[in-house]
Design an enzyme around this catalytic site. Structure first.
Site, PDB file in Angstrom:
ATOM      1  N   SER A 149       1.086  -1.244   0.060  1.00  0.00           N
ATOM      2  CA  SER A 149       0.058   0.149   0.020  1.00  0.00           C
ATOM      3  C   SER A 149       0.847   1.339   0.059  1.00  0.00           C
ATOM      4  CB  SER A 149      -1.090  -0.169   1.382  1.00  0.00           C
ATOM      5  OG  SER A 149      -1.800   0.825   1.139  1.00  0.00           O
ATOM      6  N   ASP A 322      -8.891  -6.378  -4.716  1.00  0.00           N
ATOM      7  CA  ASP A 322      -8.549  -4.989  -3.952  1.00  0.00           C
ATOM      8  C   ASP A 322      -8.897  -4.043  -4.999  1.00  0.00           C
ATOM      9  OD1 ASP A 322      -7.228  -2.882  -2.985  1.00  0.00           O
ATOM     10  OD2 ASP A 322      -5.242  -3.839  -3.248  1.00  0.00           O
ATOM     11  N   HIS A 355      -8.200  -4.940  -0.250  1.00  0.00           N
ATOM     12  CA  HIS A 355      -6.888  -4.528  -0.086  1.00  0.00           C
ATOM     13  C   HIS A 355      -6.264  -4.958   1.150  1.00  0.00           C
ATOM     14  CE1 HIS A 355      -3.964  -1.519  -0.317  1.00  0.00           C
ATOM     15  NE2 HIS A 355      -3.831  -0.902   0.604  1.00  0.00           N
TER      16      HIS A 355
END
Length: 381
Positions: A149, A322, A355
């Site tokens: 991320s 995601d 995610h």
């Protein structure tokens, strides 16, 4: 043998020059290390943290139950990133709220808590701070830099800011920049915080209060974006709570204000927990750093041109569900790197977790990362 973690701190008296033109002076960085640095000092792996994580990436603190690092399933003896072979470093970025100098600390120029006056930070600023700490540790080149991320953005930025100091970059569930939708989610979360009556323009410390309502809502918004629809349906569906304020659900009258569905209860729990440990100004600062990150911007939006300076080999990993950092964003990076004839491996994992998948155990995901680090280890022999 269990991996025992120990938090450390390093002080920097010289000011850190920031992208904004401001500076951060007399600051501290919290960090942890795992494993042993070899004689050649070429087995170091820097792990960059995401929004609400810290330098505590692996292991547990002695005598403290349930204190596992946020990537403990990935990092440790015999794990995908094996600390028997690599010297792993986690650094808490300045501006965070887990030990490094941040908005809740005193400004050395005034003696007052920074609060809203803490300077704006960027991903590039964090990478520069990390590089200075590695200098102190005597590490001139990293075997790899890794992150998921926002941590993946830092890993990418390392290859652009210090191309000769990184041999490999592992970029997981990340993107070359945020989409407008992502920036919008961040802005709604920030509005929830700054409009909380207890925020006081970011100087709530002086008033002895915390803008918990805003933090709760911000976390609830964020948490929704980290999960997939499949996971939420599988875990909660449309199930009602067993009881609402002590009243059995079959006897409960309809309400527009009470928490009736299990997913509502779960989100409120996550929000309450988050508001007890995270700093509101840190949330604003880190989400804005996410918004600003865009290495292609200085190249007229041409990502391939932006990545031309990179010299590292890359592993990129994305997850099918995601939608916050969709696989298409990772493929943009893959294509831009291939245009520059860089060595790139790419894995797109079919996982239902959204995610959050980059933090969870998935045999295929863990296997891909393990195999990649096996290859790096062979380079060291």
């Amino acid at each position: 043998m269990p991996l025992i973690a120990q938090s450390q701190s390093m002080h920097f008296a010289e000011a850190l020059a920031l992208t904004s033109g401001a500076q951060l002076r007399a600051y501290d960085l919290a960090y942890e290390t795992y494993g042993e640095l070899n004689a050649d000092k070429n087995n170091a792996v820097l792990v960059c943290h995401a929004l609400n994580a810290s330098h505590h990436v692996a292991g547990s603190y002695a005598g403290t139950p349930k204190s596992e690092g946020w990537w403990d399933n990935m990092i440790g003896p015999g794990k995908s990133l094996d600390t028997n072979r690599f010297f792993v470093i986690g650094i808490n970025n300045p501006g965070s709220c887990f030990g490094s100098t941040g908005p809740m600390h005193a400004n050395p120029d005034t003696g007052q808590i920074y609060g809203a006056d803490f300077p704006v930070m960027t991903v590039e600023d964090w990478v520069n701070a990390q590089a200075l700490l590695l200098d102190r540790l005597g590490i001139r080149q990293l075997a790899a830099v890794m992150g998921g991320s926002l941590g993946g953005m830092q890993a990418l930025s390392w290859t652009l800011q210090y191309p000769n100091r990184v041999r490999h970059a592992v970029v997981v569930a990340s993107a070359p920049n945020l989409t407008a939708e992502n920036i919008a989610f961040n802005e709604v979360a920030r509005r929830a915080i700054v409009t909380d009556p207890d925020f006081h323009g970011g100087n709530f410390y002086r008033h002895g209060v915390i803008p918990k309502r805003g933090l709760r809502i911000a976390r609830m918004i964020g948490h929704i974006t980290y999960l997939s629809d499949d996971v939420m349906n599988a875990k909660f569906g449309r199930e009602l709570r067993e009881a609402v304020n002590g009243v059995a659900r079959e006897d409960y009258r309809y309400s527009t204000q009470e928490v009736e569905f299990q997913i509502e209860s779960y989100l409120r729990y996550q929000g309450d927990k988050f508001s007890d440990y995270f700093d509101a100004n840190t949330y604003l600062l880190i989400t804005r750093a996410l918004d600003y990150f865009d290495p292609a911007r200085a190249h007229g939006g041409n990502l391939a041109q932006a990545l031309a300076v990179a010299r590292a080999k890359f592993l990129l990993v994305s997850f099918s569900t995601d939608w916050r950092f969709a696989p298409a964003r990772s493929r943009e990076l893959v294509h831009a790197l291939l245009e520059n004839r860089r060595d790139v491996s790419y894995a797109e994992i079919d996982a239902p977790h959204g995610h959050d998948a980059f933090l969870l155990d998935d045999a295929r995901y863990m296997g891909v990362v393990r195999s990649y680090f096996d290859g790096i280890a062979k380079e060291l022999t």
